[in-house]
Design a protein around this motif. Sequence first.
Motif, PDB file in Angstrom:
ATOM      1  N   GLN A   1      -5.727   8.284  -2.789  1.00 64.53           N
ATOM      2  CA  GLN A   1      -4.554   7.312  -2.686  1.00 64.53           C
ATOM      3  C   GLN A   1      -3.970   8.040  -1.414  1.00 64.53           C
ATOM      4  O   GLN A   1      -2.478   7.588  -0.787  1.00 64.53           O
ATOM      5  CB  GLN A   1      -3.410   8.533  -4.417  1.00 64.53           C
ATOM      6  CG  GLN A   1      -1.890   7.866  -3.787  1.00 64.53           C
ATOM      7  CD  GLN A   1      -0.978   8.421  -5.444  1.00 64.53           C
ATOM      8  OE1 GLN A   1      -1.200   9.474  -6.388  1.00 64.53           O
ATOM      9  NE2 GLN A   1      -0.177   7.589  -6.054  1.00 64.53           N
ATOM     10  N   THR A   2      -3.978   9.205  -0.989  1.00 68.99           N
ATOM     11  CA  THR A   2      -3.440   9.890   0.361  1.00 68.99           C
ATOM     12  C   THR A   2      -3.398   8.810   1.897  1.00 68.99           C
ATOM     13  O   THR A   2      -3.244   8.410   3.091  1.00 68.99           O
ATOM     14  CB  THR A   2      -3.720  11.108   0.811  1.00 68.99           C
ATOM     15  OG1 THR A   2      -2.960  11.467  -0.016  1.00 68.99           O
ATOM     16  CG2 THR A   2      -2.969  10.977   2.383  1.00 68.99           C
TER      17      THR A   2
ATOM     18  N   VAL B   1      -5.320   5.660   1.277  1.00 64.80           N
ATOM     19  CA  VAL B   1      -4.303   4.681   1.177  1.00 64.80           C
ATOM     20  C   VAL B   1      -2.950   4.595   0.930  1.00 64.80           C
ATOM     21  O   VAL B   1      -2.838   3.421   2.212  1.00 64.80           O
ATOM     22  CB  VAL B   1      -4.078   3.807  -0.352  1.00 64.80           C
ATOM     23  CG1 VAL B   1      -3.034   2.944  -0.584  1.00 64.80           C
ATOM     24  CG2 VAL B   1      -5.466   3.595  -0.983  1.00 64.80           C
ATOM     25  N   GLY B   2      -2.083   5.445   1.474  1.00 62.77           N
ATOM     26  CA  GLY B   2      -0.575   5.305   1.646  1.00 62.77           C
ATOM     27  C   GLY B   2      -0.969   5.526   3.285  1.00 62.77           C
ATOM     28  O   GLY B   2       0.114   5.181   4.154  1.00 62.77           O
ATOM     29  N   ALA B   3      -1.733   6.599   4.021  1.00 65.96           N
ATOM     30  CA  ALA B   3      -1.580   6.654   5.653  1.00 65.96           C
ATOM     31  C   ALA B   3      -2.072   4.744   6.537  1.00 65.96           C
ATOM     32  O   ALA B   3      -1.674   4.929   6.773  1.00 65.96           O
ATOM     33  CB  ALA B   3      -2.764   7.395   5.459  1.00 65.96           C
TER      34      ALA B   3
ATOM     35  N   TRP C   1       1.381   4.321  -3.126  1.00 68.85           N
ATOM     36  CA  TRP C   1       1.321   5.785  -2.854  1.00 68.85           C
ATOM     37  C   TRP C   1       1.965   6.518  -3.222  1.00 68.85           C
ATOM     38  O   TRP C   1       2.394   7.362  -3.594  1.00 68.85           O
ATOM     39  CB  TRP C   1       0.955   5.534  -0.921  1.00 68.85           C
ATOM     40  CG  TRP C   1       1.282   7.707  -0.280  1.00 68.85           C
ATOM     41  CD1 TRP C   1       0.373   8.134  -0.719  1.00 68.85           C
ATOM     42  CD2 TRP C   1       1.828   7.909   0.221  1.00 68.85           C
ATOM     43  NE1 TRP C   1       0.443   9.197   0.130  1.00 68.85           N
ATOM     44  CE2 TRP C   1       1.469   9.198   0.259  1.00 68.85           C
ATOM     45  CE3 TRP C   1       3.427   7.615   0.757  1.00 68.85           C
ATOM     46  CZ2 TRP C   1       2.436   9.676   1.148  1.00 68.85           C
ATOM     47  CZ3 TRP C   1       3.790   8.519   1.880  1.00 68.85           C
ATOM     48  CH2 TRP C   1       3.628   9.505   1.887  1.00 68.85           C
ATOM     49  N   TRP C   2       3.145   6.131  -3.953  1.00 70.31           N
ATOM     50  CA  TRP C   2       4.699   6.382  -4.071  1.00 70.31           C
ATOM     51  C   TRP C   2       3.783   6.703  -5.778  1.00 70.31           C
ATOM     52  O   TRP C   2       4.865   7.609  -6.653  1.00 70.31           O
ATOM     53  CB  TRP C   2       5.629   6.018  -4.881  1.00 70.31           C
ATOM     54  CG  TRP C   2       5.679   5.599  -3.104  1.00 70.31           C
ATOM     55  CD1 TRP C   2       5.895   5.965  -1.355  1.00 70.31           C
ATOM     56  CD2 TRP C   2       6.822   7.658  -1.710  1.00 70.31           C
ATOM     57  NE1 TRP C   2       5.962   6.280  -0.212  1.00 70.31           N
ATOM     58  CE2 TRP C   2       7.383   7.550  -0.963  1.00 70.31           C
ATOM     59  CE3 TRP C   2       7.992   7.970  -3.354  1.00 70.31           C
ATOM     60  CZ2 TRP C   2       8.344   8.176  -0.365  1.00 70.31           C
ATOM     61  CZ3 TRP C   2       8.800   8.874  -2.440  1.00 70.31           C
ATOM     62  CH2 TRP C   2       9.144   9.026  -1.325  1.00 70.31           C
TER      63      TRP C   2
ATOM     64  N   LEU D   1       0.966  -1.207   0.309  1.00 70.83           N
ATOM     65  CA  LEU D   1      -0.011  -0.196   0.152  1.00 70.83           C
ATOM     66  C   LEU D   1       0.463   1.104   0.098  1.00 70.83           C
ATOM     67  O   LEU D   1       0.506   2.580  -0.999  1.00 70.83           O
ATOM     68  CB  LEU D   1      -0.800  -0.087   1.262  1.00 70.83           C
ATOM     69  CG  LEU D   1      -1.526  -0.841   0.608  1.00 70.83           C
ATOM     70  CD1 LEU D   1      -2.831  -1.157   2.537  1.00 70.83           C
ATOM     71  CD2 LEU D   1      -3.550  -0.329   0.343  1.00 70.83           C
ATOM     72  N   ILE D   2       2.100   1.111   0.409  1.00 66.67           N
ATOM     73  CA  ILE D   2       3.352   2.058   0.279  1.00 66.67           C
ATOM     74  C   ILE D   2       3.222   2.375  -0.357  1.00 66.67           C
ATOM     75  O   ILE D   2       4.056   3.474  -1.260  1.00 66.67           O
ATOM     76  CB  ILE D   2       4.000   2.342   1.752  1.00 66.67           C
ATOM     77  CG1 ILE D   2       2.985   2.266   3.289  1.00 66.67           C
ATOM     78  CG2 ILE D   2       5.302   2.969   1.778  1.00 66.67           C
ATOM     79  CD1 ILE D   2       4.442   2.018   4.289  1.00 66.67           C
TER      80      ILE D   2
ATOM     81  N   THR E   1       0.578   2.770   5.656  1.00 69.42           N
ATOM     82  CA  THR E   1       1.668   2.565   7.389  1.00 69.42           C
ATOM     83  C   THR E   1       1.098   2.822   8.350  1.00 69.42           C
ATOM     84  O   THR E   1       2.067   1.744   9.399  1.00 69.42           O
ATOM     85  CB  THR E   1       1.707   4.621   7.326  1.00 69.42           C
ATOM     86  OG1 THR E   1       2.174   4.911   6.081  1.00 69.42           O
ATOM     87  CG2 THR E   1       2.545   5.266   8.336  1.00 69.42           C
TER      88      THR E   1
END
Length: 96
Positions: free
Chosen positions: A54-55, A57-59, A24-25, A20-21, A62
């Motif tokens: 996307q933010t 998903v990144g959170a 995010w990239w 998932l991180i 994390t």
Amino acid sequence: MDAEPKAPISPTRLRVGVFLILLWWIPVWLAAPVIGEAFGLDVTSVAIALAVVQTVVGALGTLVAGKQITRILRGVPRKQMLPTVWRVFLHGTLDD
């Protein structure tokens, strides 16, 4: 009696969090003009929506990976931190 039970370490959760991180990239916002044209939407609105999703998903990645890494690192010396996390990521165990 005052010892807390150890939380199990899940290599699958660690891998999902890292995936998932990595998602995010990826610069997904670059697809906003194509998506906006295809569906007849405003490109700015599409770009903002993609950035927000996307933010999130990144959170989430994390949070998931971070919980697993903190469980792994509770009993590991600082010098062994990266090799231990890498071993769990690749092999799924704390053992050598």
